[in-house]
Design a protein around this motif. Structure first.
Motif, PDB file in Angstrom:
ATOM      1  N   SER A   3      37.434  17.166  66.024  1.00 38.27           N
ATOM      2  CA  SER A   3      36.004  17.456  65.882  1.00 38.27           C
ATOM      3  C   SER A   3      35.377  17.785  67.230  1.00 38.27           C
ATOM      4  CB  SER A   3      35.281  16.263  65.257  1.00 38.27           C
ATOM      5  OG  SER A   3      33.891  16.466  65.222  1.00 38.27           O
ATOM      6  N   SER A   4      34.341  18.594  67.189  1.00 39.86           N
ATOM      7  CA  SER A   4      33.604  18.927  68.406  1.00 39.86           C
ATOM      8  C   SER A   4      32.480  17.930  68.658  1.00 39.86           C
ATOM      9  CB  SER A   4      33.022  20.346  68.292  1.00 39.86           C
ATOM     10  OG  SER A   4      32.189  20.455  67.146  1.00 39.86           O
ATOM     11  N   ILE A   5      32.263  17.005  67.707  1.00 32.90           N
ATOM     12  CA  ILE A   5      31.207  15.991  67.822  1.00 32.90           C
ATOM     13  C   ILE A   5      31.839  14.605  67.731  1.00 32.90           C
ATOM     14  CG2 ILE A   5      29.077  15.081  66.808  1.00 32.90           C
ATOM     15  CD1 ILE A   5      28.519  17.795  65.651  1.00 32.90           C
ATOM     16  N   LYS A   6      31.355  13.662  68.530  1.00 34.46           N
ATOM     17  CA  LYS A   6      31.854  12.291  68.480  1.00 34.46           C
ATOM     18  C   LYS A   6      31.562  11.673  67.108  1.00 34.46           C
ATOM     19  CE  LYS A   6      31.384  11.292  73.424  1.00 34.46           C
ATOM     20  NZ  LYS A   6      30.738  10.404  74.425  1.00 34.46           N
ATOM     21  N   PRO A   7      32.466  10.839  66.591  1.00 32.87           N
ATOM     22  CA  PRO A   7      32.269  10.232  65.259  1.00 32.87           C
ATOM     23  C   PRO A   7      30.938   9.506  65.103  1.00 32.87           C
ATOM     24  CG  PRO A   7      34.480   9.792  66.073  1.00 32.87           C
ATOM     25  CD  PRO A   7      33.734  10.435  67.198  1.00 32.87           C
ATOM     26  N   SER A   8      30.536   8.741  66.113  1.00 33.34           N
ATOM     27  CA  SER A   8      29.288   7.966  66.002  1.00 33.34           C
ATOM     28  C   SER A   8      28.059   8.864  65.917  1.00 33.34           C
ATOM     29  CB  SER A   8      29.154   7.028  67.206  1.00 33.34           C
ATOM     30  OG  SER A   8      29.157   7.765  68.423  1.00 33.34           O
ATOM     31  N   LEU A   9      28.161  10.055  66.506  1.00 32.95           N
ATOM     32  CA  LEU A   9      27.011  10.958  66.506  1.00 32.95           C
ATOM     33  C   LEU A   9      26.694  11.502  65.116  1.00 32.95           C
ATOM     34  CD1 LEU A   9      27.468  13.010  69.807  1.00 32.95           C
ATOM     35  CD2 LEU A   9      25.878  11.138  69.339  1.00 32.95           C
ATOM     36  N   TYR A  10      27.721  11.607  64.254  1.00 32.13           N
ATOM     37  CA  TYR A  10      27.473  12.086  62.894  1.00 32.13           C
ATOM     38  C   TYR A  10      26.455  11.188  62.198  1.00 32.13           C
ATOM     39  CZ  TYR A  10      31.074  15.686  62.707  1.00 32.13           C
ATOM     40  OH  TYR A  10      31.802  16.823  62.919  1.00 32.13           O
ATOM     41  N   LEU A  11      26.679   9.873  62.305  1.00 34.95           N
ATOM     42  CA  LEU A  11      25.787   8.925  61.644  1.00 34.95           C
ATOM     43  C   LEU A  11      24.386   8.970  62.264  1.00 34.95           C
ATOM     44  CD1 LEU A  11      25.726   6.767  59.443  1.00 34.95           C
ATOM     45  CD2 LEU A  11      26.288   5.071  61.188  1.00 34.95           C
ATOM     46  N   TRP A  12      24.314   8.981  63.590  1.00 33.87           N
ATOM     47  CA  TRP A  12      23.017   8.953  64.254  1.00 33.87           C
ATOM     48  C   TRP A  12      22.224  10.237  64.013  1.00 33.87           C
ATOM     49  CZ3 TRP A  12      20.788   4.727  65.779  1.00 33.87           C
ATOM     50  CH2 TRP A  12      21.570   3.632  66.174  1.00 33.87           C
ATOM     51  N   ILE A  13      22.876  11.374  64.192  1.00 38.11           N
ATOM     52  CA  ILE A  13      22.166  12.650  64.067  1.00 38.11           C
ATOM     53  C   ILE A  13      21.723  12.906  62.634  1.00 38.11           C
ATOM     54  CG2 ILE A  13      22.399  15.161  64.220  1.00 38.11           C
ATOM     55  CD1 ILE A  13      24.284  14.712  66.607  1.00 38.11           C
ATOM     56  N   PHE A  14      22.681  12.853  61.703  1.00 34.94           N
ATOM     57  CA  PHE A  14      22.376  13.275  60.336  1.00 34.94           C
ATOM     58  C   PHE A  14      21.605  12.213  59.553  1.00 34.94           C
ATOM     59  CE2 PHE A  14      26.018  15.999  61.490  1.00 34.94           C
ATOM     60  CZ  PHE A  14      25.399  17.240  61.309  1.00 34.94           C
ATOM     61  N   CYS A  15      21.840  10.942  59.833  1.00 38.38           N
ATOM     62  CA  CYS A  15      21.043   9.900  59.167  1.00 38.38           C
ATOM     63  C   CYS A  15      19.595   9.952  59.660  1.00 38.38           C
ATOM     64  CB  CYS A  15      21.641   8.517  59.410  1.00 38.38           C
ATOM     65  SG  CYS A  15      22.942   8.091  58.236  1.00 38.38           S
ATOM     66  N   THR A  16      19.406  10.248  60.947  1.00 44.03           N
ATOM     67  CA  THR A  16      18.048  10.405  61.472  1.00 44.03           C
ATOM     68  C   THR A  16      17.349  11.558  60.771  1.00 44.03           C
ATOM     69  OG1 THR A  16      18.687   9.538  63.648  1.00 44.03           O
ATOM     70  CG2 THR A  16      16.677  10.866  63.533  1.00 44.03           C
ATOM     71  N   CYS A  17      18.078  12.667  60.578  1.00 39.72           N
ATOM     72  CA  CYS A  17      17.505  13.820  59.860  1.00 39.72           C
ATOM     73  C   CYS A  17      17.138  13.434  58.428  1.00 39.72           C
ATOM     74  CB  CYS A  17      18.498  14.979  59.846  1.00 39.72           C
ATOM     75  SG  CYS A  17      18.718  15.781  61.446  1.00 39.72           S
ATOM     76  N   ASP A  18      18.008  12.656  57.783  1.00 38.90           N
ATOM     77  CA  ASP A  18      17.738  12.225  56.407  1.00 38.90           C
ATOM     78  C   ASP A  18      16.505  11.331  56.340  1.00 38.90           C
ATOM     79  OD1 ASP A  18      19.670  13.610  55.090  1.00 38.90           O
ATOM     80  OD2 ASP A  18      21.074  11.950  54.882  1.00 38.90           O
ATOM     81  N   ILE A  19      16.377  10.431  57.309  1.00 37.60           N
ATOM     82  CA  ILE A  19      15.231   9.511  57.318  1.00 37.60           C
ATOM     83  C   ILE A  19      13.929  10.293  57.530  1.00 37.60           C
ATOM     84  CG2 ILE A  19      14.116   7.650  58.600  1.00 37.60           C
ATOM     85  CD1 ILE A  19      16.950   6.521  59.119  1.00 37.60           C
ATOM     86  N   VAL A  20      13.959  11.243  58.462  1.00 37.60           N
ATOM     87  CA  VAL A  20      12.778  12.078  58.698  1.00 37.60           C
ATOM     88  C   VAL A  20      12.406  12.830  57.427  1.00 37.60           C
ATOM     89  CG1 VAL A  20      11.907  14.106  59.944  1.00 37.60           C
ATOM     90  CG2 VAL A  20      13.176  12.331  61.171  1.00 37.60           C
ATOM     91  N   SER A  21      13.424  13.421  56.791  1.00 35.23           N
ATOM     92  CA  SER A  21      13.193  14.150  55.542  1.00 35.23           C
ATOM     93  C   SER A  21      12.627  13.236  54.469  1.00 35.23           C
ATOM     94  CB  SER A  21      14.512  14.766  55.050  1.00 35.23           C
ATOM     95  OG  SER A  21      14.396  15.235  53.732  1.00 35.23           O
ATOM     96  N   LEU A  22      13.177  12.034  54.381  1.00 33.73           N
ATOM     97  CA  LEU A  22      12.732  11.063  53.380  1.00 33.73           C
ATOM     98  C   LEU A  22      11.272  10.682  53.578  1.00 33.73           C
ATOM     99  CD1 LEU A  22      13.438   9.044  51.108  1.00 33.73           C
ATOM    100  CD2 LEU A  22      14.164   7.452  52.894  1.00 33.73           C
ATOM    101  N   VAL A  23      10.897  10.419  54.814  1.00 29.56           N
ATOM    102  CA  VAL A  23       9.513  10.027  55.121  1.00 29.56           C
ATOM    103  C   VAL A  23       8.545  11.158  54.770  1.00 29.56           C
ATOM    104  CG1 VAL A  23       7.915   9.464  56.981  1.00 29.56           C
ATOM    105  CG2 VAL A  23      10.145   8.358  56.901  1.00 29.56           C
ATOM    106  N   VAL A  24       8.924  12.381  55.159  1.00 35.01           N
ATOM    107  CA  VAL A  24       8.069  13.540  54.875  1.00 35.01           C
ATOM    108  C   VAL A  24       7.916  13.736  53.368  1.00 35.01           C
ATOM    109  CG1 VAL A  24       7.870  16.053  55.078  1.00 35.01           C
ATOM    110  CG2 VAL A  24       8.609  14.693  57.039  1.00 35.01           C
ATOM    111  N   GLN A  25       9.034  13.630  52.631  1.00 34.02           N
ATOM    112  CA  GLN A  25       8.973  13.804  51.174  1.00 34.02           C
ATOM    113  C   GLN A  25       8.137  12.707  50.524  1.00 34.02           C
ATOM    114  OE1 GLN A  25      12.745  14.978  49.086  1.00 34.02           O
ATOM    115  NE2 GLN A  25      13.595  14.869  51.140  1.00 34.02           N
ATOM    116  N   ALA A  26       8.279  11.473  51.014  1.00 31.07           N
ATOM    117  CA  ALA A  26       7.523  10.351  50.441  1.00 31.07           C
ATOM    118  C   ALA A  26       6.025  10.531  50.668  1.00 31.07           C
ATOM    119  CB  ALA A  26       8.001   9.042  51.062  1.00 31.07           C
ATOM    120  N   ILE A  27       5.668  10.983  51.877  1.00 28.63           N
ATOM    121  CA  ILE A  27       4.253  11.226  52.178  1.00 28.63           C
ATOM    122  C   ILE A  27       3.711  12.327  51.269  1.00 28.63           C
ATOM    123  CG2 ILE A  27       2.649  12.116  53.917  1.00 28.63           C
ATOM    124  CD1 ILE A  27       4.415  10.732  56.036  1.00 28.63           C
TER     125      ILE A  27
END
Length: 298
Positions: A121-145
Motif C-alpha cells: 500500500s502507498s498509505i500506512k494502515p493506521s491512516l486508513y482508519l483516521w482519514i476515512f473514519c474522519t471523513c465519515d464522521i464529518v459526513s454523518l454530522v452534516v447529514q444529521a444537521i
C-alpha cells in the motif's frame, strides 16, 4: 395548531387526504423483516467476535444495532405514520448505521496491509482508519444537521425543506467522494498485491475475505448513490415517496453489506499477523543462511 402538528404527537392511523412525512405509510411487514434480519446478523456477529476474539469486529454488531433502531422507528411509523419522534428516530439512525460498516472495512484493509507488508500500500494502515473514519464522521454530522433542519420544516405548514435537504445532499455527496477515494486506494492495494505476488507468502487463502470486502463496499456504494439521487429529487421526489426503492437500495444493501462478514468472517479467513511475521522472518533467515553457505564455499 394545524391538524398535521396535532397528529405528530401520539399515535394516529392514516387519514385520507392528510400526507405523512414519508409520502406513504411505511410497510409493517418490511419493518419486521428487517428487524429480524439485522437482529440475526447482530447476534451472530457478537457470537463470532467473542469466539474468535476479533474485538474490532464489534463495529459490525454496533452498526446492525443502529439499523435495528432505525427499522424499529419505521415499524412504529407503520402503525403511527404521523408520529414525528418515530420519523426522526429512523431518519437519524439509518443515516448513521453505514458509518460503522465502513469503519470495519477500513480496519480490515489496514489488517491486510499489516500482514502483507508496507509494500502492499502507498498509505500506512493506521491512516486508513483516521482519514476515512474522519471523513465519515464529518459526513454523518452534516447529514444529521441537514436531516434535523429538513424534518423540522416538513412538520410545518408551508415549511421550506430545501435548505436542510441541500445540507443533507452535501453530506452524502462528501461521503460518496470519500468512499470513491477509498475504493481507489483499495484497488491500488489489490494491484500491488497481485503484481508482487504477496498472497503466495501466506498460509491459506484470503481471497474470499478480499471478495467479501469488495462486495460490502459495492453495496454501501450503491446505497450512497441511491441516497444522493433520492435527496437531490427533494422530499416530494419520486424515489423518496416510493418505499420499494428504499427497501431494496438501502435496507437490502445494508443487510448484505454486514451479513457477508457473517459468512466470510475475518476471524476465520484473516491470517494471524504474528504467524505471518514469523514465517517471513523464517524465510528471510533461510535466505541469509543460503547466502552465507555460498560465500563460505567461495
Amino acid at each position: 395548531m394545524s391538524e398535521r402538528l396535532k397528529l405528530s404527537v401520539g399515535c394516529h392511523a392514516k387519514i385520507p387526504g392528510v400526507g405523512t412525512s414519508y409520502g406513504y405509510v411505511p410497510s409493517l411487514g418490511a419493518g419486521i423483516a428487517f428487524l429480524v434480519l439485522f437482529g440475526l446478523t447482530m447476534v451472530v456477529h457478537t457470537v463470532q467476535l467473542c469466539w474468535k476474539r476479533t474485538w474490532w469486529c464489534a463495529v459490525f454488531s454496533i452498526g446492525a444495532l443502529v439499523e435495528i433502531l432505525g427499522w424499529a422507528g419505521r415499524t412504529w411509523s407503520a402503525e403511527c405514520p404521523y408520529n414525528n419522534t418515530a420519523f426522526l428516530m429512523q431518519i437519524s439512525t439509518l443515516i448513521m448505521a453505514p458509518t460503522f460498516f465502513t469503519a470495519g472495512i477500513y480496519i480490515l484493509l489496514g489488517r491486510f496491509i499489516q500482514i502483507l507488508g508496507p509494500e502492499s500500500s502507498s498509505i500506512k494502515p493506521s491512516l486508513y482508519l483516521w482519514i476515512f473514519c474522519t471523513c465519515d464522521i464529518v459526513s454523518l454530522v452534516v447529514q444529521a444537521i441537514g436531516g434535523g433542519m429538513a424534518s423540522g420544516q416538513a412538520g410545518k405548514v408551508g415549511g421550506n425543506t430545501k435548505p436542510g435537504t441541500d445540507v443533507m445532499v452535501a453530506g452524502i455527496i462528501f461521503q460518496l467522494v470519500s468512499i470513491t477515494v477509498f475504493v481507489a486506494c483499495a484497488a491500488d492495494f489489490v494491484r500491488r498485491t497481485l503484481r508482487r505476488r504477496l498472497l503466495q507468502s501466506l498460509n491459506g487463502s484470503v481471497v474470499p475475505l478480499l471478495g467479501a470486502m469488495i462486495f460490502s463496499v459495492l453495496c454501501i456504494y450503491i446505497r450512497s448513490i441511491y441516497r444522493t439521487i433520492e435527496l437531490l429529487q427533494g422530499w416530494s421526489g419520486y424515489l423518496i415517496t416510493h418505499e420499494k426503492y428504499f427497501i431494496v437500495l438501502d435496507g437490502v444493501m445494508m443487510v448484505l453489506a454486514v451479513a457477508v462478514f457473517n459468512v466470510i468472517h475475518p476471524g476465520w479467513f484473516l491470517p494471524d499477523h504474528k504467524r505471518s511475521g514469523a514465517a517471513k522472518r523464517s524465510d528471510y533467515g533461510s535466505e541469509e543462511a543460503e547466502l552465507s553457505s555460498v560465500r563460505g564455499h567461495e
